[in-house]
Write a protein that holds these residues in place. Structure first.
Motif, PDB file in Angstrom:
ATOM      1  N   GLN A  56      41.365  38.708  50.241  1.00 21.67           N
ATOM      2  CA  GLN A  56      40.176  38.702  49.412  1.00 21.67           C
ATOM      3  C   GLN A  56      39.428  40.009  49.636  1.00 21.67           C
ATOM      4  O   GLN A  56      39.558  40.631  50.701  1.00 21.67           O
ATOM      5  N   PRO A  57      38.643  40.439  48.651  1.00 18.34           N
ATOM      6  CA  PRO A  57      37.977  41.748  48.759  1.00 18.34           C
ATOM      7  C   PRO A  57      37.210  41.965  50.052  1.00 18.34           C
ATOM      8  O   PRO A  57      37.356  42.996  50.713  1.00 18.34           O
ATOM      9  N   ASP A 120      29.973  44.856  47.656  1.00 19.86           N
ATOM     10  CA  ASP A 120      30.720  43.615  47.447  1.00 19.86           C
ATOM     11  C   ASP A 120      29.803  42.402  47.584  1.00 19.86           C
ATOM     12  O   ASP A 120      29.836  41.478  46.757  1.00 19.86           O
ATOM     13  N   TYR A 131      31.611  38.136  39.366  1.00 22.02           N
ATOM     14  CA  TYR A 131      32.209  38.722  40.562  1.00 22.02           C
ATOM     15  C   TYR A 131      33.704  38.951  40.393  1.00 22.02           C
ATOM     16  O   TYR A 131      34.220  40.046  40.689  1.00 22.02           O
ATOM     17  N   ALA A 132      34.419  37.931  39.920  1.00 21.23           N
ATOM     18  CA  ALA A 132      35.872  38.043  39.793  1.00 21.23           C
ATOM     19  C   ALA A 132      36.273  39.133  38.805  1.00 21.23           C
ATOM     20  O   ALA A 132      37.327  39.763  38.950  1.00 21.23           O
ATOM     21  N   ASN A 136      37.866  42.872  42.455  1.00 18.57           N
ATOM     22  CA  ASN A 136      39.156  42.231  42.671  1.00 18.57           C
ATOM     23  C   ASN A 136      39.935  43.020  43.723  1.00 18.57           C
ATOM     24  O   ASN A 136      39.510  44.093  44.167  1.00 18.57           O
ATOM     25  N   ILE A 137      41.071  42.490  44.120  1.00 17.32           N
ATOM     26  CA  ILE A 137      41.850  43.117  45.201  1.00 17.32           C
ATOM     27  C   ILE A 137      42.291  44.520  44.813  1.00 17.32           C
ATOM     28  O   ILE A 137      42.220  45.455  45.626  1.00 17.32           O
ATOM     29  N   ARG A 138      42.723  44.688  43.590  1.00 10.54           N
ATOM     30  CA  ARG A 138      43.188  46.008  43.157  1.00 10.54           C
ATOM     31  C   ARG A 138      42.059  47.041  43.225  1.00 10.54           C
ATOM     32  O   ARG A 138      42.253  48.170  43.687  1.00 10.54           O
TER      33      ARG A 138
END
Length: 321
Positions: A56-57, A120, A131-132, A136-138
């Motif tokens: 997760q971020p 974040d 937020y999503a 995101n992870i990328r």
């Protein structure tokens, strides 16, 4: 006039004025500090990398911060230990320059990562529905990579290139624990006041700019939290998470700002021995404390560590008497 014969090696003094009979004690303490940092920060990195539910971020940022701290300690502590344990105080000047680059680079990476952590949390609390889509992870991996590869090195590489060209006198003693810009520039025969001013301004801009943005983001977070009922479990959890991050941020920034103020205020000059002790405290204590704080105050990381330890214990064969 001072002898301007080029020198190829420098000597780390460590803690100035310390009697020789303290060498074994200092090296033992530094060794324990490094081992604790290696285990604590290494555990955070490995848990985040190999635990899919921690991808997760927020945890990716924490893992990057732990990796930066671990690399900083690996670049500095083994040489300090060797100096006090084996008397290996000499090091090539080029190695000193490389150590200086890494020290300032990893310190800059920490500032950017702490800012990224604050951003974040701001998006997660102030704009939870988006937020999503925003974080995101990328995006986090890209931002962390930008901190490592572009932002931090570009801040330091020019200063390192300039200081590598200074004319050194017959002085070759680095009066601190590791090579820094200030310690190396003190060996110059020529006037390096302009170079010092550029380096100090650059460091201060990065430090204060990141800190200012972090403070603004948490002011907005606190304002958003205060608008909602304190009975809400989600908002209580958000506040708990923010206090954890603020504690880590305080460990990184408060001692550094204090040292910057003291070392650059003529009326507040302190002895070199105390200055080195402060350098040691603000460089290594946060690296030890922050992963421990994450383990104690971050439920997901704590639960993951417990599961890993339980699996390890169960994997041991039973003892047959």
């Amino acid at each position: 006039m001072s002898n301007q014969t080029p020198i190829s090696e420098v000597t780390l003094v460590g803690f100035p004025g310390t009697p020789e009979y303290f060498d074994s004690s200092i090296s033992t303490i530094m060794f324990l500090v490094y081992i604790i940092s290696l285990v604590a920060n290494g555990s955070v990195v490995l848990l985040v990398v190999f635990s899919v539910h921690l991808h997760q971020p927020m945890y990716l940022i924490i893992a990057n911060l732990s990796a930066s701290d671990l690399l900083f300690d690996t670049v500095t502590l083994p040489k300090i230990i060797a100096k006090y344990w084996f008397g290996a105080a000499r090091m090539p000047f080029r190695a000193c320059l490389f150590q200086m680059f890494c020290v300032h680079c990893f310190g800059t990476v920490d500032s950017y990562l702490l800012l990224l952590m604050a951003v974040d949390r701001y998006v997660a609390i102030c704009h939870p529905l988006r937020y999503a889509a925003i974080v995101n992870i990328r995006m986090i991996l890209l931002a962390c990579g930008l901190c490592w590869v572009v932002l931090a090195p570009s801040t330091i590489i020019v200063i390192t290139a300039r200081i590598s060209q200074i004319v050194l006198c017959d002085r070759d003693k680095i009066n601190t624990l590791f090579c820094t810009h200030t310690a190396i520039s003190a060996l110059s025969c020529t006037d390096v006041s302009s170079l010092r001013a550029v380096a100090f301004t650059s460091a201060l801009v990065v430090l204060l700019a990141c800190l200012a943005l972090i403070i603004i983001s948490y002011i907005l977070i606190i304002r958003e939290i205060s608008r909602h009922s304190s009975r809400s479990e989600n908002w209580a959890k958000a506040f708990y998470t923010c206090t954890t991050h603020l504690l880590v941020i305080s460990l990184y920034y408060v001692p550094r700002i204090f040292v910057y103020i003291v070392t650059n205020t003529p009326l507040l000059k302190i002895q070199n021995e105390i200055n080195v002790l402060l350098l040691c405290l603000y460089s290594f204590v946060p690296h030890l404390a922050s992963p421990i704080i994450y383990f104690l105050r971050t439920k997901e990381i704590t639960e993951t560590l417990r599961k890993v330890l339980r699996k390890k214990v169960r994997s041991f064969p039973p003892l047959n008497y």
